[in-house]
Design a protein around this motif. Structure first.
Motif, PDB file in Angstrom:
ATOM      1  N   ALA A  83     -62.158 -62.301 -72.400  1.00 32.29           N
ATOM      2  CA  ALA A  83     -61.230 -61.732 -73.057  1.00 32.29           C
ATOM      3  C   ALA A  83     -59.742 -62.076 -72.473  1.00 32.29           C
ATOM      4  CB  ALA A  83     -61.203 -60.324 -73.256  1.00 32.29           C
ATOM      5  N   ASP A  84     -59.691 -62.366 -71.184  1.00 34.16           N
ATOM      6  CA  ASP A  84     -58.406 -62.680 -70.591  1.00 34.16           C
ATOM      7  C   ASP A  84     -57.745 -64.118 -71.017  1.00 34.16           C
ATOM      8  OD1 ASP A  84     -58.686 -60.448 -68.904  1.00 34.16           O
ATOM      9  OD2 ASP A  84     -59.365 -61.634 -67.226  1.00 34.16           O
ATOM     10  N   GLU A 133     -56.243 -65.040 -77.343  1.00 35.48           N
ATOM     11  CA  GLU A 133     -55.337 -64.464 -77.962  1.00 35.48           C
ATOM     12  C   GLU A 133     -55.418 -63.995 -79.318  1.00 35.48           C
ATOM     13  OE1 GLU A 133     -52.981 -68.670 -79.026  1.00 35.48           O
ATOM     14  OE2 GLU A 133     -52.277 -67.370 -77.142  1.00 35.48           O
ATOM     15  N   ARG A 134     -54.759 -63.141 -79.905  1.00 36.95           N
ATOM     16  CA  ARG A 134     -54.713 -62.812 -81.447  1.00 36.95           C
ATOM     17  C   ARG A 134     -54.853 -64.085 -82.366  1.00 36.95           C
ATOM     18  NH1 ARG A 134     -54.145 -57.765 -84.129  1.00 36.95           N
ATOM     19  NH2 ARG A 134     -53.648 -58.019 -86.285  1.00 36.95           N
ATOM     20  N   ALA A 154     -63.786 -55.782 -75.699  1.00 37.18           N
ATOM     21  CA  ALA A 154     -62.567 -56.291 -74.972  1.00 37.18           C
ATOM     22  C   ALA A 154     -62.159 -57.687 -75.605  1.00 37.18           C
ATOM     23  CB  ALA A 154     -62.972 -56.508 -73.424  1.00 37.18           C
ATOM     24  N   ASP A 177     -60.927 -56.828 -79.445  1.00 38.02           N
ATOM     25  CA  ASP A 177     -59.605 -56.378 -79.203  1.00 38.02           C
ATOM     26  C   ASP A 177     -58.398 -57.471 -79.090  1.00 38.02           C
ATOM     27  OD1 ASP A 177     -60.299 -53.927 -79.782  1.00 38.02           O
ATOM     28  OD2 ASP A 177     -60.580 -53.055 -77.350  1.00 38.02           O
ATOM     29  N   LYS A 178     -58.927 -58.397 -78.080  1.00 35.18           N
ATOM     30  CA  LYS A 178     -58.032 -59.529 -77.874  1.00 35.18           C
ATOM     31  C   LYS A 178     -57.657 -60.473 -78.784  1.00 35.18           C
ATOM     32  CE  LYS A 178     -55.543 -60.979 -74.362  1.00 35.18           C
ATOM     33  NZ  LYS A 178     -56.087 -61.776 -73.131  1.00 35.18           N
TER      34      LYS A 178
END
Length: 221
Positions: A96-97, A100-101, A131, A134-135
């Motif tokens: 997830a890091d 991006e959206r 996670a 969400d990202k």
């Protein structure tokens, strides 16, 4: 470009894969390879050279046969059990890091969700999947249900048992269920073996075409 592996049915349920389907596989592969190499050294006590050879083997499989390569199957074939792999992955991998959206993704899945229920089926743990979702902007609420490694247990994809869990809990027959994923052998064929159908995509850029096709089928049925 999509590859439709149909059965003539109108979908009453659509099952989405996560890794490489809802975000680009490039964001997944190298991170996973690094974690698997480290796992060989730390959990099996192998040499760094042996770990490098094993990750090179997996990298080549991903390069030449992405559609048929499952990291979960690979680690199991090399002496790790599912629980061990998931625990290590959870502790050391954070895909997830690097994400991006994706507004296009959010829009396309919302468009499909207005016509037919959609669920997620992933070999990720629930916390990792959440996670990532969400990202990229979907959140777990973007799906009717999310099925993770905690749900499939000892039958993760490509085992058809993972899809049986989804079908049983959703109460939809396999013949009216479609799967969307980037790997035919992992995400599509297990459901087809149960009587379902699927659409193979190269990644999120293909989802608009897949959604168009599924909406067309659903409205016909």
């Amino acid at each position: 470009m999509i590859d439709v592996l149909g059965n003539g049915s109108a979908p009453r349920l659509v099952v989405f894969d996560l890794d490489g389907t809802l975000y680009p596989k490039e964001a997944y592969a190298e991170q996973v390879l690094a974690v698997i190499g480290r796992m060989f050294v730390e959990l099996q006590g192998t040499s760094a050279a042996h770990a490098d050879a094993k990750t090179a083997e997996l990298r080549e499989a991903m390069r030449t046969n992405w559609s048929g390569t499952s990291t979960t199957s690979f680690v199991r074939a090399n002496g790790f059990d599912v629980a061990q792999w998931l625990e290590y992955r959870e502790a050391h991998l954070s895909i997830a890091d690097g994400l991006e959206r994706d507004e296009n993704l959010v829009r396309e899945l919302a468009r499909l969700r207005e016509v037919v229920p959609i669920v997620l089926l992933t070999n990720n743990t629930r916390s990792s999947a959440t996670a990532i979702l969400d990202k990229i902007g979907l959140g777990a609420g973007g799906f009717t249900q999310v099925f993770s490694s905690e749900d499939s247990g000892d039958t993760p994809k490509p085992d058809p048992g993972a899809f049986r869990v989804v079908l049983d809990r959703c109460g939809v027959p396999a013949a009216r269920t479609w799967s969307v994923g980037d790997r035919v052998d992992i995400d599509i064929e297990p459901l087809r073996r149960l009587g379902g159908a699927g659409i193979a995509v190269d990644g999120p850029a293909d989802l608009a075409a897949a959604v168009d096709h599924l909406i067309g089928l659903a409205r016909q049925g």
